[in-house]
Enzyme design. Structure first.
Site, mmCIF file in Angstrom:
data_model
loop_
_atom_site.group_PDB
_atom_site.id
_atom_site.type_symbol
_atom_site.label_atom_id
_atom_site.label_comp_id
_atom_site.label_asym_id
_atom_site.label_seq_id
_atom_site.Cartn_x
_atom_site.Cartn_y
_atom_site.Cartn_z
ATOM 1 N N HIS A 210 0.830 -1.313 -0.115
ATOM 2 C CA HIS A 210 -0.073 0.004 0.087
ATOM 3 C C HIS A 210 0.713 1.389 -0.016
ATOM 4 O O HIS A 210 0.588 2.413 -0.466
ATOM 5 C CB HIS A 210 -1.070 -0.123 1.141
ATOM 6 C CG HIS A 210 -1.899 -0.941 1.044
ATOM 7 N ND1 HIS A 210 -3.239 -0.807 0.321
ATOM 8 C CD2 HIS A 210 -2.213 -2.357 1.406
ATOM 9 C CE1 HIS A 210 -3.942 -1.900 0.380
ATOM 10 N NE2 HIS A 210 -3.513 -2.817 0.949
ATOM 11 N N ASP A 214 -0.025 4.253 -2.680
ATOM 12 C CA ASP A 214 -0.012 5.719 -2.350
ATOM 13 C C ASP A 214 0.705 6.458 -2.943
ATOM 14 O O ASP A 214 0.351 7.352 -3.487
ATOM 15 C CB ASP A 214 0.373 5.792 -0.698
ATOM 16 C CG ASP A 214 -0.880 5.218 0.293
ATOM 17 O OD1 ASP A 214 -1.949 4.963 -0.377
ATOM 18 O OD2 ASP A 214 -0.771 5.162 1.445
ATOM 19 N N ARG A 229 -4.938 22.065 -17.379
ATOM 20 C CA ARG A 229 -4.742 23.487 -17.527
ATOM 21 C C ARG A 229 -4.897 24.048 -16.024
ATOM 22 O O ARG A 229 -5.499 23.599 -15.188
ATOM 23 C CB ARG A 229 -5.659 24.064 -18.806
ATOM 24 C CG ARG A 229 -5.776 23.631 -19.916
ATOM 25 C CD ARG A 229 -6.761 23.901 -20.656
ATOM 26 N NE ARG A 229 -8.104 23.647 -20.144
ATOM 27 C CZ ARG A 229 -9.319 23.752 -20.409
ATOM 28 N NH1 ARG A 229 -9.450 24.624 -21.421
ATOM 29 N NH2 ARG A 229 -10.379 23.283 -19.662
ATOM 30 N N GLU A 240 -8.810 4.805 -5.798
ATOM 31 C CA GLU A 240 -7.996 5.063 -7.193
ATOM 32 C C GLU A 240 -8.997 5.845 -8.222
ATOM 33 O O GLU A 240 -8.826 5.994 -9.347
ATOM 34 C CB GLU A 240 -7.804 3.785 -7.962
ATOM 35 C CG GLU A 240 -8.714 2.919 -8.532
ATOM 36 C CD GLU A 240 -9.330 2.095 -7.507
ATOM 37 O OE1 GLU A 240 -9.700 0.869 -7.750
ATOM 38 O OE2 GLU A 240 -9.197 2.134 -6.140
ATOM 39 N N ARG A 260 -4.414 14.213 -24.457
ATOM 40 C CA ARG A 260 -3.353 14.642 -24.080
ATOM 41 C C ARG A 260 -2.685 13.994 -22.843
ATOM 42 O O ARG A 260 -1.575 13.723 -22.544
ATOM 43 C CB ARG A 260 -3.064 16.203 -24.124
ATOM 44 C CG ARG A 260 -1.785 16.773 -23.837
ATOM 45 C CD ARG A 260 -1.763 18.347 -23.852
ATOM 46 N NE ARG A 260 -2.677 18.761 -22.633
ATOM 47 C CZ ARG A 260 -3.024 20.073 -22.616
ATOM 48 N NH1 ARG A 260 -2.447 20.910 -23.655
ATOM 49 N NH2 ARG A 260 -3.380 20.386 -21.661
#
Length: 337
Positions: A210, A214, A229, A240, A260
């Protein structure tokens, strides 16, 4: 200074500031505070003009200068030739006060350190007679404001990743859907909500532990902040799963943004783990559509991506249009939670 401080009014400005509980209301609270303090300490015959401006706003306006379009109402009263001067100040990364002598008078620039919607912002004050005492007072006021703002913003952030948390998401999305979110651009925007889910994250935790899991979450969050942006709202929903809220001038921009990020993530190598991919489901936001409905649509698109190979981006509206999903909207009725 010859003006005597009205202690009652002074305490009221502080009381009003401490009523603020969410960072989207911090900038208006700051302007109200500064207007009052300057009326006490730096009175002059002409009205004092001030505004919180972000770098993103300046870039948007500068890009349209000379196009013949009308400037956004937020910039009425500022001379266009001053925009480049202000942008240059921000690009220097300065954290110091500056006074600019311009054709329209003295512009006092104070850097700001807090915001959800933008990372680079200033408090701009147009005032001809600010003396050293008044400027020192403004700086002290901003220091106090920044300390308070940091407490508000810390409460709106996920402790592990530093992204915005679920509580903040509910408020931000509600403001957008109720058309109460002031856009930083001067033209209409298209809003989208995307859910990001790390592929096979349980396997990462089971294989590497874990702590490494993390670390992946932290590094991935930083990658999202670097790729998307300034002004895009990024949230961690827990585990997650991440959510992004994006405002685009052109509706096709959302595809460019998400593709992108997908390419950047696929090219990134995480320590010990190697390559990590994400599945993404995206849906358009619209007025009078409940936040839970938008989330459900994006979630349906996400699960379609998961069930059809992972490491891909699926758009709810496209899936419905192509007959791959059924539209869950009830026509002619109000859909409740």
């Amino acid at each position: 200074m010859t003006t005597q401080l009205n202690l009652s009014e002074f305490m009221q400005t502080l009381t009003d500031l401490t009523k603020v509980r969410e960072s989207l209301a911090l900038d208006p609270a700051l302007l109200s505070l500064m207007q009052h303090w300057l009326s006490i300490f730096a009175a002059q015959p002409q009205p004092i003009r001030m505004q919180v401006l972000s770098r993103r706003q300046l870039v948007s306006v500068i890009s349209t200068l000379g196009s013949g379009e009308v400037t956004h109402a937020a910039f009425d009263g500022w001379m266009p030739e001053n925009y480049a001067l202000l942008l240059n100040y921000m690009d220097k990364g300065s954290h110091q006060y500056e006074c600019l002598e311009t054709n329209s008078g003295k512009l006092h620039i104070f850097p700001l350190q807090q915001s959800i919607a933008h990372k680079h912002a200033i408090l701009l004050i147009q005032h001809e007679t600010l003396d050293e005492d008044a400027i020192s007072l403004i700086k002290q006021c901003l220091d106090m404001f920044h300390h308070y703002a940091s407490l508000i913003i810390e409460n709106e952030r996920d402790a592990l990743t530093g992204l915005l948390n679920r509580k903040t998401f509910d408020h931000c999305v509600s403001k957008i859907l109720l058309n109460d979110y002031t856009p930083e651009f001067k033209f209409p925007l298209h809003h989208f909500l995307a859910i990001f889910d790390i592929d096979f994250f349980k396997k990462i935790n089971d294989t590497y532990g874990h702590l490494i899991g993390d670390e992946v979450l932290i590094l991935l969050s930083r990658l999202m902040q670097e790729t998307f942006r300034e002004g895009d709202l990024l949230f961690r929903f827990g585990g997650e799963e991440f959510v992004g809220v994006f405002s685009c001038a052109d509706e096709n921009d959302i595809t460019v943004l998400l593709e992108r990020f997908k390419a950047t993530l696929n090219a990134h190598v995480f320590p010990q783990v190697g390559h990590v991919s994400m599945s993404v489901g995206c849906s358009r936001m619209a007025l009078n559509v409940l936040p839970n409905t938008v989330l459900e649509r994006a979630d349906e698109a996400l699960y379609y991506a998961k069930d059809h190979g992972r490491n891909q981006i699926c758009f709810y509206e496209e899936l419905v249009e192509n007959g791959l999903l059924s539209d869950s909207t009830i026509q002619g009725e109000v859909e409740l939670f």
